[in-house]
Design a protein around this motif. Structure first.
Motif, PDB file in Angstrom:
ATOM      1  N   SER A 168       0.838  -1.211   0.000  1.00  0.00           N
ATOM      2  CA  SER A 168       0.000   0.000   0.000  1.00  0.00           C
ATOM      3  C   SER A 168       0.866   1.251   0.000  1.00  0.00           C
ATOM      4  O   SER A 168       0.579   2.219  -0.706  1.00  0.00           O
ATOM      5  CB  SER A 168      -0.911   0.003   1.235  1.00  0.00           C
ATOM      6  N   ARG A 169       1.934   1.239   0.792  1.00  0.00           N
ATOM      7  CA  ARG A 169       2.806   2.408   0.863  1.00  0.00           C
ATOM      8  C   ARG A 169       3.572   2.611  -0.438  1.00  0.00           C
ATOM      9  O   ARG A 169       3.700   3.720  -0.942  1.00  0.00           O
ATOM     10  CB  ARG A 169       3.784   2.260   2.025  1.00  0.00           C
ATOM     11  N   GLU A 170       4.089   1.513  -1.002  1.00  0.00           N
ATOM     12  CA  GLU A 170       4.894   1.615  -2.220  1.00  0.00           C
ATOM     13  C   GLU A 170       4.075   2.083  -3.424  1.00  0.00           C
ATOM     14  O   GLU A 170       4.609   2.668  -4.351  1.00  0.00           O
ATOM     15  CB  GLU A 170       5.544   0.264  -2.526  1.00  0.00           C
ATOM     16  N   PHE A 171       2.777   1.798  -3.394  1.00  0.00           N
ATOM     17  CA  PHE A 171       1.927   2.150  -4.543  1.00  0.00           C
ATOM     18  C   PHE A 171       1.005   3.334  -4.251  1.00  0.00           C
ATOM     19  O   PHE A 171       0.028   3.545  -4.945  1.00  0.00           O
ATOM     20  CB  PHE A 171       1.103   0.932  -4.969  1.00  0.00           C
ATOM     21  N   GLU A 172       1.353   4.086  -3.239  1.00  0.00           N
ATOM     22  CA  GLU A 172       0.476   5.183  -2.828  1.00  0.00           C
ATOM     23  C   GLU A 172       0.354   6.263  -3.889  1.00  0.00           C
ATOM     24  O   GLU A 172      -0.699   6.851  -4.087  1.00  0.00           O
ATOM     25  CB  GLU A 172       1.029   5.794  -1.520  1.00  0.00           C
ATOM     26  N   ARG A 173       1.444   6.534  -4.610  1.00  0.00           N
ATOM     27  CA  ARG A 173       1.439   7.648  -5.573  1.00  0.00           C
ATOM     28  C   ARG A 173       1.854   7.187  -6.964  1.00  0.00           C
ATOM     29  O   ARG A 173       2.671   7.822  -7.617  1.00  0.00           O
ATOM     30  CB  ARG A 173       2.379   8.755  -5.092  1.00  0.00           C
ATOM     31  N   VAL A 174       1.306   6.088  -7.420  1.00  0.00           N
ATOM     32  CA  VAL A 174       1.620   5.622  -8.770  1.00  0.00           C
ATOM     33  C   VAL A 174       0.355   5.558  -9.607  1.00  0.00           C
ATOM     34  O   VAL A 174      -0.757   5.501  -9.072  1.00  0.00           O
ATOM     35  CB  VAL A 174       2.293   4.228  -8.748  1.00  0.00           C
ATOM     36  N   ASN A 175       0.520   5.550 -10.923  1.00  0.00           N
ATOM     37  CA  ASN A 175      -0.648   5.517 -11.791  1.00  0.00           C
ATOM     38  C   ASN A 175      -1.150   4.085 -11.986  1.00  0.00           C
ATOM     39  O   ASN A 175      -0.476   3.119 -11.635  1.00  0.00           O
ATOM     40  CB  ASN A 175      -0.344   6.176 -13.149  1.00  0.00           C
ATOM     41  N   GLU A 176      -2.311   3.966 -12.556  1.00  0.00           N
ATOM     42  CA  GLU A 176      -2.971   2.679 -12.723  1.00  0.00           C
ATOM     43  C   GLU A 176      -2.152   1.741 -13.624  1.00  0.00           C
ATOM     44  O   GLU A 176      -2.108   0.531 -13.395  1.00  0.00           O
ATOM     45  CB  GLU A 176      -4.370   2.878 -13.317  1.00  0.00           C
ATOM     46  N   GLU A 177      -1.483   2.304 -14.626  1.00  0.00           N
ATOM     47  CA  GLU A 177      -0.698   1.479 -15.550  1.00  0.00           C
ATOM     48  C   GLU A 177       0.436   0.759 -14.811  1.00  0.00           C
ATOM     49  O   GLU A 177       0.718  -0.416 -15.071  1.00  0.00           O
ATOM     50  CB  GLU A 177      -0.121   2.350 -16.667  1.00  0.00           C
ATOM     51  N   THR A 178       1.066   1.467 -13.875  1.00  0.00           N
ATOM     52  CA  THR A 178       2.155   0.859 -13.096  1.00  0.00           C
ATOM     53  C   THR A 178       1.631  -0.300 -12.264  1.00  0.00           C
ATOM     54  O   THR A 178       2.265  -1.356 -12.164  1.00  0.00           O
ATOM     55  CB  THR A 178       2.810   1.907 -12.185  1.00  0.00           C
ATOM     56  N   ILE A 179       0.460  -0.118 -11.668  1.00  0.00           N
ATOM     57  CA  ILE A 179      -0.145  -1.175 -10.841  1.00  0.00           C
ATOM     58  C   ILE A 179      -0.487  -2.392 -11.699  1.00  0.00           C
ATOM     59  O   ILE A 179      -0.230  -3.538 -11.303  1.00  0.00           O
ATOM     60  CB  ILE A 179      -1.408  -0.643 -10.129  1.00  0.00           C
ATOM     61  N   VAL A 180      -1.037  -2.152 -12.886  1.00  0.00           N
ATOM     62  CA  VAL A 180      -1.393  -3.250 -13.787  1.00  0.00           C
ATOM     63  C   VAL A 180      -0.140  -4.042 -14.176  1.00  0.00           C
ATOM     64  O   VAL A 180      -0.138  -5.284 -14.147  1.00  0.00           O
ATOM     65  CB  VAL A 180      -2.101  -2.710 -15.054  1.00  0.00           C
ATOM     66  N   ARG A 181       0.930  -3.348 -14.504  1.00  0.00           N
ATOM     67  CA  ARG A 181       2.158  -4.036 -14.923  1.00  0.00           C
ATOM     68  C   ARG A 181       2.792  -4.788 -13.747  1.00  0.00           C
ATOM     69  O   ARG A 181       3.367  -5.861 -13.932  1.00  0.00           O
ATOM     70  CB  ARG A 181       3.136  -3.033 -15.526  1.00  0.00           C
ATOM     71  N   PHE A 182       2.715  -4.201 -12.580  1.00  0.00           N
ATOM     72  CA  PHE A 182       3.225  -4.905 -11.390  1.00  0.00           C
ATOM     73  C   PHE A 182       2.476  -6.216 -11.196  1.00  0.00           C
ATOM     74  O   PHE A 182       3.072  -7.263 -10.936  1.00  0.00           O
ATOM     75  CB  PHE A 182       3.073  -4.015 -10.153  1.00  0.00           C
ATOM     76  N   ARG A 183       1.158  -6.171 -11.336  1.00  0.00           N
ATOM     77  CA  ARG A 183       0.343  -7.386 -11.198  1.00  0.00           C
ATOM     78  C   ARG A 183       0.717  -8.418 -12.253  1.00  0.00           C
ATOM     79  O   ARG A 183       0.788  -9.620 -11.968  1.00  0.00           O
ATOM     80  CB  ARG A 183      -1.145  -7.032 -11.305  1.00  0.00           C
ATOM     81  N   GLN A 184       0.960  -7.962 -13.473  1.00  0.00           N
ATOM     82  CA  GLN A 184       1.314  -8.890 -14.553  1.00  0.00           C
ATOM     83  C   GLN A 184       2.637  -9.604 -14.253  1.00  0.00           C
ATOM     84  O   GLN A 184       2.757 -10.813 -14.441  1.00  0.00           O
ATOM     85  CB  GLN A 184       1.418  -8.125 -15.883  1.00  0.00           C
ATOM     86  N   VAL A 185       3.614  -8.844 -13.783  1.00  0.00           N
ATOM     87  CA  VAL A 185       4.908  -9.445 -13.445  1.00  0.00           C
ATOM     88  C   VAL A 185       4.758 -10.413 -12.283  1.00  0.00           C
ATOM     89  O   VAL A 185       5.297 -11.529 -12.295  1.00  0.00           O
ATOM     90  CB  VAL A 185       5.946  -8.348 -13.111  1.00  0.00           C
ATOM     91  N   MET A 186       3.994 -10.011 -11.272  1.00  0.00           N
ATOM     92  CA  MET A 186       3.793 -10.873 -10.112  1.00  0.00           C
ATOM     93  C   MET A 186       3.074 -12.161 -10.490  1.00  0.00           C
ATOM     94  O   MET A 186       3.358 -13.230  -9.943  1.00  0.00           O
ATOM     95  CB  MET A 186       3.018 -10.134  -9.022  1.00  0.00           C
TER      96      MET A 186
END
Length: 401
Positions: A351-369
Motif C-alpha cells: 500500500s505504501r509503495e503504490f500510494e502515488r503511482v498511476n494505474e498502468e504501473t499497478i497493472v504491470r506490477f500485477r502482470q509481473v507478479m
C-alpha cells in the motif's frame, strides 16, 4: 548407480543464519525421542512457513553426537532435490559410507541390477522409490551388526516441498505420494534403533499419512493455543524469536547509530516478538522494511539539504554527513502501525509503495507478479520481458519496486 544429492550450499547458508543459543529445545526433544523406547519411530516438526523448520533440521543433525545421521532437504526449485528417489539415493550413499555391512548390501543389489538389466521388461529398482527404499534402506539397515553401534537418525526437511516443481498442486501431490507411501508403509519396518525426524507444513495429505503412522508431533505455535489432533509436544518458540528480534534490532541500531536504551530495546523486542506470531520471516521482513524507509528518508534529506544551499553554493562537511535523525521512539511507532502476521506486513508495504503511482504501473506490477507466482521455477528478467512484451527498463523498475 546411485547419485547422491549434495547440500553443502544449503548447510553453509544455515551456518550463516544460525544464532547461537537457538533451536536447543528441538535438539533436546529429538535426543529424548531417539533414546526413548516409546513405540513409533517418526517425529514430526509441524510449523508453517517462516518458523525456521529447515534451520532446526540442520541444527538437530549437527548436535547429535551419539547418533549416525543422514539428512535431506527438499528444494522445490531443484528437480534433483525434490523427489523420493533422490532421497533414497542420498540415504543409501550416506549409510554405505558409515557401515561396511550396508555397503556390501548395496554392492550386491548393484550386481543384481547389472545382471538383470538386459532382461526383457526389467525395470530398474530406482524406478520405484517405494520398492527401492524397502530393498536398499530397510533391508540394508536390518543387515547391520549392531554390536556397539550408535542410534541412526534420518532427518527429512520440507516434505511439503516434494514435487513442487510440477505445475499444479494436484501434480505435486501425485509426486509426493511415493514419499508419503514410504513413510506410511515402509518406515515402520525399519529396525527399532532407527528414528526419523521430519519437518513439514500441515498439508492434508501429509497430515493424514503422519497420523496413520502415529507420528509424535512437535507443534510450533505462537501465542494462541492450537490443536493439531496428533498427540505430541507443543512448543512456543518465543525465546528463539526474542533472541532473533534482539539480534536484528541491534543490527539496525548500529547501522543508524541509535543509542541502545535498555528499556526501549526490551519494549521493541516485546512488540516485535508478539506481532511476529512465531515467524522469523516476519521479524526479518519488518526490520528490512525499517531499513528501507530510513535509508529512503536519508536520501531525501540529503537531497533537500543540497537544494537549501546558500547563494554561494558552499558545501560543508556538515552537509555531506547529514542524515535524518532517528530514535527508538520511531521504531516503536513503526512497529505499532502493524497488526501482526505476514499478511498484514505485506499489505502495508504494498500500500505504501503504490500510494502515488498511476494505474498502468499497478497493472504491470500485477502482470509481473502473476508470472513469478505461476511459474514453478525461477525466471529471468528477459523471460518476463518477452512474456509481457515490455522493455528492460519497464520490467527492471517493477522488479526493483
Amino acid at each position: 548407480w546411485l547419485n547422491s544429492a549434495t547440500f553443502s550450499q544449503e548447510k553453509q547458508k544455515f551456518e550463516r543464519l544460525y544464532l547461537a543459543g537457538t533451536c536447543e529445545w528441538a535438539v533436546n526433544i529429538v535426543t529424548d525421542r531417539l533414546r526413548s523406547s516409546i513405540s513409533g519411530n517418526v517425529l514430526w516438526l509441524n510449523a508453517h512457513r517462516g518458523f525456521g523448520k529447515s534451520l532446526i533440521a540442520w541444527r538437530v543433525s549437527q548436535k547429535l553426537s551419539d547418533a549416525v545421521y543422514s539428512d535431506y532437504y527438499f528444494n522445490e526449485n531443484d528437480s534433483g532435490k525434490n523427489n523420493a528417489t533422490s532421497l533414497v539415493e542420498k540415504l543409501a550413499c550416506d549409510f554405505a559410507t558409515y557401515f561396511v555391512d550396508f555397503k556390501a548390501h548395496v554392492a550386491n543389489l548393484y550386481e543384481e541390477e547389472k545382471e538383470n538389466a538386459m532382461a526383457e521388461g526389467y525395470e530398474s529398482l530406482l524406478s520405484d522409490p517405494v520398492r527401492a527404499f524397502r530393498e536398499i534402506i530397510v533391508k540394508g539397515l536390518k543387515s547391520l551388526n549392531r554390536d556397539n553401534q550408535k542410534y541412526i537418525l534420518i532427518v527429512i526437511d520440507g516434505l511439503d516441498k516434494c514435487g513442487l516443481t510440477d505445475r499444479s498442486v494436484k501434480d505435486a501431490r501425485t509426486t509426493r505420494k511415493s514419499l508419503l507411501d514410504i513413510i506410511e508403509n515402509e518406515c515402520q519396518n525399519l529396525p527399532p534403533f532407527v528414528k526419523i525426524f521430519v519437518t513439514a507444513q500441515p498439508h492434508s495429505d501429509i497430515f493424514e499419512s503422519l497420523l496413520n503412522v502415529n507420528a509424535a508431533c512437535v507443534e510450533v505455535i505462537d501465542q494462541i493455543e492450537s490443536d493439531s489432533g496428533i498427540v505430541g509436544y507443543k512448543f512456543k518458540n518465543n525465546e528463539d524469536i526474542e533472541s532473533f528480534s534482539r539480534n536484528k534490532l541491534e543490527e539496525i541500531l548500529d547501522t543508524y547509530e541509535l543509542p541502545k536504551n535498555v528499556m526501549d530495546l526490551l519494549e521493541c523486542i516485546r512488540i516485535l516478538s508478539k506481532k511476529s506470531k512465531g515467524s522469523f520471516e516476519y521479524v526479518r521482513l519488518l526490520i528490512l522494511d525499517v531499513d528501507h524507509r530510513w535509508s529512503k528518508e536519508n536520501e531525501n534529506s540529503v537531497h533537500q539539504r543540497t537544494m537549501d544551499l546558500d547563494v554561494n553554493h558552499s558545501w560543508s562537511k556538515e552537509n555531506e554527513n547529514y542524515v535524518q535523525p532517528h530514535t527508538m521512539g520511531d521504531l516503536l511507532r513503526i512497529f505499532n502501525q502493524f497488526d501482526g502476521g505476514e499478511d498484514d506486513l505485506y499489505l502495508q508495504i504494498l500500500s505504501r509503495e503504490f500510494e502515488r503511482v498511476n494505474e498502468e504501473t499497478i497493472v504491470r506490477f500485477r502482470q509481473v507478479m502473476e508470472i513469478l507466482v505461476a511459474e514453478p521455477k525461477p525466471v529471468t528478467q528477459e523471460f518476463i520481458e518477452k512474456m509481457l512484451n515490455l522493455n528492460s527498463y519497464e520490467v527492471g523498475a517493477i522488479i526493483i519496486r
